[in-house]
Design an enzyme around this catalytic site. Structure first.
Site, short mmCIF file in Angstrom:
data_model
loop_
_atom_site.label_atom_id
_atom_site.label_comp_id
_atom_site.label_asym_id
_atom_site.label_seq_id
_atom_site.Cartn_x
_atom_site.Cartn_y
_atom_site.Cartn_z
N THR A 45 0.98 -1.09 -0.33
CA THR A 45 -0.36 -0.08 0.35
C THR A 45 1.04 1.40 0.14
O THR A 45 0.15 2.45 -0.66
CB THR A 45 -0.93 0.12 1.15
OG1 THR A 45 -1.84 -1.12 1.51
CG2 THR A 45 -1.87 1.12 1.77
N TYR A 59 -8.24 0.81 -3.32
CA TYR A 59 -7.10 1.23 -4.19
C TYR A 59 -5.73 -0.29 -4.54
O TYR A 59 -6.72 -0.93 -4.43
CB TYR A 59 -6.06 2.65 -3.29
CG TYR A 59 -5.68 1.80 -1.81
CD1 TYR A 59 -6.06 1.47 -0.39
CD2 TYR A 59 -4.76 0.56 -2.04
CE1 TYR A 59 -5.84 0.36 0.41
CE2 TYR A 59 -4.28 -0.64 -0.68
CZ TYR A 59 -4.60 0.06 -0.11
OH TYR A 59 -4.32 -0.66 1.87
N SER A 92 1.91 -7.32 -0.30
CA SER A 92 2.15 -8.39 0.19
C SER A 92 1.53 -10.05 0.20
O SER A 92 2.20 -11.28 1.45
CB SER A 92 3.22 -7.93 1.46
OG SER A 92 1.97 -7.81 3.06
N THR A 125 1.67 -4.19 4.35
CA THR A 125 1.72 -4.75 5.05
C THR A 125 0.52 -6.11 5.93
O THR A 125 1.03 -6.53 6.89
CB THR A 125 0.38 -3.59 6.00
OG1 THR A 125 -0.69 -3.67 5.82
CG2 THR A 125 0.90 -2.01 6.24
N ASP A 126 0.36 -6.38 4.78
CA ASP A 126 -0.45 -8.01 5.40
C ASP A 126 0.27 -8.97 5.89
O ASP A 126 -0.34 -9.64 6.55
CB ASP A 126 -0.93 -8.36 4.09
CG ASP A 126 -2.86 -7.23 3.38
OD1 ASP A 126 -3.08 -7.80 2.28
OD2 ASP A 126 -2.87 -6.43 4.29
N LYS A 198 -0.41 -7.30 12.98
CA LYS A 198 -1.48 -5.73 12.62
C LYS A 198 -2.82 -6.75 13.03
O LYS A 198 -2.77 -7.89 13.16
CB LYS A 198 -0.93 -6.72 11.18
CG LYS A 198 -2.07 -5.49 10.62
CD LYS A 198 -2.27 -5.68 8.71
CE LYS A 198 -3.30 -4.23 8.19
NZ LYS A 198 -2.78 -5.11 6.80
N GLU A 319 -2.09 -28.39 27.19
CA GLU A 319 -3.03 -29.33 26.66
C GLU A 319 -2.58 -30.20 26.35
O GLU A 319 -4.16 -30.85 25.73
CB GLU A 319 -3.72 -28.35 25.61
CG GLU A 319 -4.52 -26.31 26.43
CD GLU A 319 -5.44 -27.62 27.44
OE1 GLU A 319 -5.80 -26.56 28.09
OE2 GLU A 319 -6.27 -28.65 26.96
N1 DGL Z 1 -2.40 -5.50 -0.29
C1 DGL Z 1 -2.23 -5.15 1.12
C2 DGL Z 1 -0.69 -5.89 1.43
O1 DGL Z 1 0.08 -5.31 -0.14
C3 DGL Z 1 -2.60 -4.02 1.05
C4 DGL Z 1 -1.98 -3.36 2.51
C5 DGL Z 1 -1.09 -2.44 2.78
O2 DGL Z 1 -0.36 -2.76 2.30
O3 DGL Z 1 -0.82 -1.86 3.59
O4 DGL Z 1 -0.45 -5.74 2.35
#
Ligand code: DGL
Length: 362
Positions: A45, A59, A92, A125-126, A198, A319
């Protein structure tokens, strides 16, 4: 006469040294040497674009190139000599073992160069927490490596990418970040690769290290550290990916009410070398799944009990009787990070005793 000559020579030498010393004191102070920071861009992103300035969902990620990212933040030039490389241009969720090996080898090659002081990786961020943890285990340098992303695309009002990138470069060039392991710098906060995760699908404060806490802040153009990780990382790990072209296949089986053995059996049939069980609670094993995991172990698959809960210790022999089942427990690693450590562990050994040691070490 000889004595007189040597006295004169000594005096002349003294005068020369005194003149040089005086000159040095009057010379203008050398400008502070800016660190050399390389930005490796992978997409996400932070490199995303939306149809309007208010598009913060829907986006397109991974459209803006590394030089455009650098040009958009001219302030970078005040804190570092910055150069950029476009390693990938992907969202990502598509990051994988192959990309990790390529990226890690490039990072290690760059950090081995005396003229590189730190590295910033721009990333979606993913899966930023996974890439950061993988690098935390395979980067062979104390120099700072900072992974950074954004929750709003570059075209949005108050996009967080530019300030996140500035803070990341500033941190990567700082002495304070040396030896701290791979870091994730976003939202003015510095988190360690091992604990960061995250926690929100869309907000800019999404990255946190719940319970165990962040390492510090980037405030007032400075990286401030208050803690350091107690677990081994970077130069202190036993993992070496320099000669690897692939990583052992390890998958994650998610658990929930009414779960059956289908996923576990399918993974074993697919030939995995390791299996992470994302159990409920403290890694609990449902009676419908336990036999499938036990059968997997009997076929040589290394099984790690983790938990979908995300925080807390998955306790050995809690467990489930791990000694009897010959399973490994993930300690506090979430399933996606337990998978990463198990993959690297399997490049070294199949011994569950040794692998358990690694989960208590890294
Ligand atoms: N498609 C997600 C990624 O590339 C978008 C989220 C992001 O980058 O913040 O991880």
């Amino acid at each position: 006469m000889t004595y007189l000559k040597s006295a004169r020579t000594l005096f002349a030498l003294f005068l020369c040294l005194f003149a040089l010393a005086a000159q040095a004191q009057t010379a203008a102070p050398a400008p502070a040497k800016l660190p050399n920071v390389v930005i490796l861009a992978t997409g996400g992103t932070i490199a995303g674009t939306g149809a309007t300035s208010t598009t913060t969902v829907g986006y397109t990620a991974a459209t803006v190139g590394v030089q455009a990212l650098i040009n958009a933040v001219p302030e970078l030039q005040k804190v570092a000599h910055v150069s950029g490389e476009q390693v990938f241009q992907i969202a990502s969720e598509n990051m994988g073992n192959e990309q990790w090996l390529t990226l890690a080898k490039r990072v290690n090659a760059l950090l081995a160069q005396p003229n590189v002081d730190g590295i910033v990786i721009t990333h979606g961020t993913d899966t930023i927490e996974e890439t950061a943890y993988f690098l935390n285990l395979v980067v062979k340098s104390k120099k700072p490596v900072v992974v950074v992303g954004a929750m709003r695309p570059s075209t949005a009002i108050s996009a967080d990418g530019p300030i996140n990138l500035y803070n990341a470069v500033l941190t990567a060039g700082s002495q304070e970040a040396v030896g701290k392991g791979v870091l994730v710098v976003m939202n003015d906060q510095i988190n360690a690769a091992r604990e960061v995760t995250k926690t929100n699908t869309v907000t800019t404060d999404t990255f946190k290290s719940p319970e165990l806490g962040m390492l510090g802040y980037v405030v007032g153009n400075q990286a401030h550290f208050y803690r350091a990780s107690t677990r081994k990382h970077t130069v202190d790990t036993e993992f070496d990916i320099s000669k690897l072209d692939a990583l052992p296949a390890v998958e994650i089986a998610y658990t929930y009410a009414n779960v059956g053995p289908t996923a576990v059996n399918a993974f074993v049939a697919a030939g995995v070398k390791g299996l992470v069980h994302a159990g409920v609670g403290d890694g609990s094993l449902p009676t419908k799944v336990r036999p499938a995991l036990s059968a997997a172990r009997a076929k040589g698959v290394v099984v790690v009990r983790s938990s979908r809960v995300g925080q807390g210790i998955v306790a050995r022999n809690g467990e489930a009787n791990d000694d009897e089942l010959d399973f490994v427990v993930s300690d506090t690693l979430n399933p996606q990070k337990a998978r990463i450590l198990l993959m690297l562990a399997l490049t070294k050994t199949g011994s569950t005793k040794e692998i358990q040691r690694m989960f208590y070490t890294y």
